[in-house]
Design a protein around this motif. Sequence first.
Motif, mmCIF file in Angstrom:
data_model
loop_
_atom_site.group_PDB
_atom_site.id
_atom_site.type_symbol
_atom_site.label_atom_id
_atom_site.label_comp_id
_atom_site.label_asym_id
_atom_site.label_seq_id
_atom_site.Cartn_x
_atom_site.Cartn_y
_atom_site.Cartn_z
ATOM 1 N N THR A 207 0.870 -1.160 0.000
ATOM 2 C CA THR A 207 0.000 0.000 0.000
ATOM 3 C C THR A 207 0.910 1.214 0.000
ATOM 4 O OG1 THR A 207 -0.069 -0.008 2.413
ATOM 5 C CG2 THR A 207 -1.862 -1.139 1.278
ATOM 6 N N SER A 208 0.360 2.351 -0.253
ATOM 7 C CA SER A 208 1.164 3.573 -0.192
ATOM 8 C C SER A 208 1.536 3.826 1.255
ATOM 9 C CB SER A 208 0.374 4.761 -0.725
ATOM 10 O OG SER A 208 -0.004 4.545 -2.063
ATOM 11 N N HIS A 209 2.802 4.107 1.500
ATOM 12 C CA HIS A 209 3.223 4.434 2.850
ATOM 13 C C HIS A 209 4.526 5.218 2.829
ATOM 14 C CE1 HIS A 209 5.658 0.810 2.181
ATOM 15 N NE2 HIS A 209 6.466 1.272 3.105
ATOM 16 N N ASN A 210 4.684 6.031 3.827
ATOM 17 C CA ASN A 210 5.922 6.788 4.030
ATOM 18 C C ASN A 210 6.191 6.833 5.521
ATOM 19 O OD1 ASN A 210 6.732 8.053 1.346
ATOM 20 N ND2 ASN A 210 4.551 8.530 1.463
ATOM 21 N N GLU A 211 7.459 6.724 5.899
ATOM 22 C CA GLU A 211 7.779 6.843 7.310
ATOM 23 C C GLU A 211 7.944 8.318 7.658
ATOM 24 O OE1 GLU A 211 11.043 7.685 8.672
ATOM 25 O OE2 GLU A 211 11.758 8.081 6.690
ATOM 26 N N GLY A 212 8.006 8.605 8.923
ATOM 27 C CA GLY A 212 7.953 9.969 9.427
ATOM 28 C C GLY A 212 8.822 11.004 8.772
ATOM 29 N N SER A 213 10.082 10.683 8.464
ATOM 30 C CA SER A 213 10.969 11.697 7.904
ATOM 31 C C SER A 213 10.734 11.902 6.415
ATOM 32 C CB SER A 213 12.430 11.294 8.130
ATOM 33 O OG SER A 213 12.779 10.214 7.280
ATOM 34 N N GLY A 214 9.966 11.000 5.797
ATOM 35 C CA GLY A 214 9.726 11.101 4.358
ATOM 36 C C GLY A 214 10.884 10.604 3.528
ATOM 37 N N ALA A 215 11.906 10.062 4.175
ATOM 38 C CA ALA A 215 13.094 9.615 3.450
ATOM 39 C C ALA A 215 12.887 8.275 2.760
ATOM 40 C CB ALA A 215 14.282 9.511 4.406
ATOM 41 N N ARG A 216 11.879 7.540 3.178
ATOM 42 C CA ARG A 216 11.646 6.249 2.539
ATOM 43 C C ARG A 216 10.156 5.955 2.508
ATOM 44 N NH1 ARG A 216 14.644 3.106 7.512
ATOM 45 N NH2 ARG A 216 12.961 3.432 8.938
ATOM 46 N N GLY A 217 9.761 5.246 1.479
ATOM 47 C CA GLY A 217 8.365 4.891 1.302
ATOM 48 C C GLY A 217 8.056 4.690 -0.169
ATOM 49 N N ASN A 218 6.787 4.463 -0.454
ATOM 50 C CA ASN A 218 6.350 4.282 -1.832
ATOM 51 C C ASN A 218 4.902 4.742 -1.962
ATOM 52 O OD1 ASN A 218 5.919 1.464 -0.399
ATOM 53 N ND2 ASN A 218 4.422 1.592 -2.033
ATOM 54 N N THR A 219 4.516 5.026 -3.182
ATOM 55 C CA THR A 219 3.139 5.404 -3.463
ATOM 56 C C THR A 219 2.634 4.555 -4.611
ATOM 57 O OG1 THR A 219 3.537 7.673 -2.748
ATOM 58 C CG2 THR A 219 1.594 7.287 -4.113
ATOM 59 N N ALA A 220 1.564 3.808 -4.354
ATOM 60 C CA ALA A 220 0.893 3.018 -5.391
ATOM 61 C C ALA A 220 -0.319 3.826 -5.833
ATOM 62 C CB ALA A 220 0.470 1.665 -4.827
ATOM 63 N N SER A 221 -0.522 3.929 -7.147
ATOM 64 C CA SER A 221 -1.636 4.732 -7.652
ATOM 65 C C SER A 221 -2.191 4.155 -8.941
ATOM 66 C CB SER A 221 -1.192 6.180 -7.877
ATOM 67 O OG SER A 221 -0.208 6.246 -8.892
ATOM 68 N N VAL A 222 -3.388 4.627 -9.294
ATOM 69 C CA VAL A 222 -4.047 4.170 -10.514
ATOM 70 C C VAL A 222 -4.782 5.356 -11.135
ATOM 71 C CG1 VAL A 222 -6.226 3.460 -9.417
ATOM 72 C CG2 VAL A 222 -5.437 2.266 -11.458
ATOM 73 N N SER A 223 -4.883 5.333 -12.461
ATOM 74 C CA SER A 223 -5.643 6.351 -13.188
ATOM 75 C C SER A 223 -6.494 5.622 -14.233
ATOM 76 C CB SER A 223 -4.696 7.338 -13.880
ATOM 77 O OG SER A 223 -4.006 6.695 -14.951
ATOM 78 N N ALA A 224 -7.141 6.371 -15.092
ATOM 79 C CA ALA A 224 -7.962 5.763 -16.143
ATOM 80 C C ALA A 224 -7.117 5.027 -17.180
ATOM 81 C CB ALA A 224 -8.813 6.834 -16.829
ATOM 82 N N THR A 225 -5.812 5.251 -17.181
ATOM 83 C CA THR A 225 -4.957 4.600 -18.177
ATOM 84 C C THR A 225 -3.858 3.726 -17.586
ATOM 85 O OG1 THR A 225 -3.609 6.600 -18.278
ATOM 86 C CG2 THR A 225 -5.320 6.344 -19.963
ATOM 87 N N ASN A 226 -3.328 4.090 -16.412
ATOM 88 C CA ASN A 226 -2.151 3.399 -15.868
ATOM 89 C C ASN A 226 -2.319 2.974 -14.416
ATOM 90 O OD1 ASN A 226 -0.474 3.746 -18.203
ATOM 91 N ND2 ASN A 226 -0.208 5.877 -17.622
#
Length: 134
Positions: free
Chosen positions: A81-100
């Motif tokens: 899932t999308s997540h970031n730790e407190g400092s913002g130095a590590r994490g990822n974002t999963a996303s979707v749109s009408a095409t991708n």
Amino acid sequence: TTWEGGTGTLQSLVSPANLKAAIIALYSEASAPDFTTQTNFNSGVTTAAHGLGAVPSRWEVKIVCTLSNLGYAVGDVISLTSHNEGSGARGNTASVSATNIQIAGNSIYIIAKAGSGVTPITNSSWDVILECWK
């Protein structure tokens, strides 16, 4: 074929095994993603065009182990899932749109399979699985 198509009106008896098999077949077909792809995880953004023509009603991003890493064996799957730790130095974002569908992030940190320590995965030891449902 009349029975399987659900078009018959004649009352009949059916074995519980046949009824169970029909329900499982319908559920399996309906629950399968309309789009799925597996690709190497790369640092930055991993994107795939799903071709559904609209924002999917459901979507999922997972990683699958392709070379043992952090106690995980080949074939082990982790849902992201999308997540970031407190400092913002590590994490990822999963996303979707009408095409991708995509996952963005330079590294993914997970807890080792033994249950201790948050550690970055070795990117080359994992593939990304991207799935979408209409």
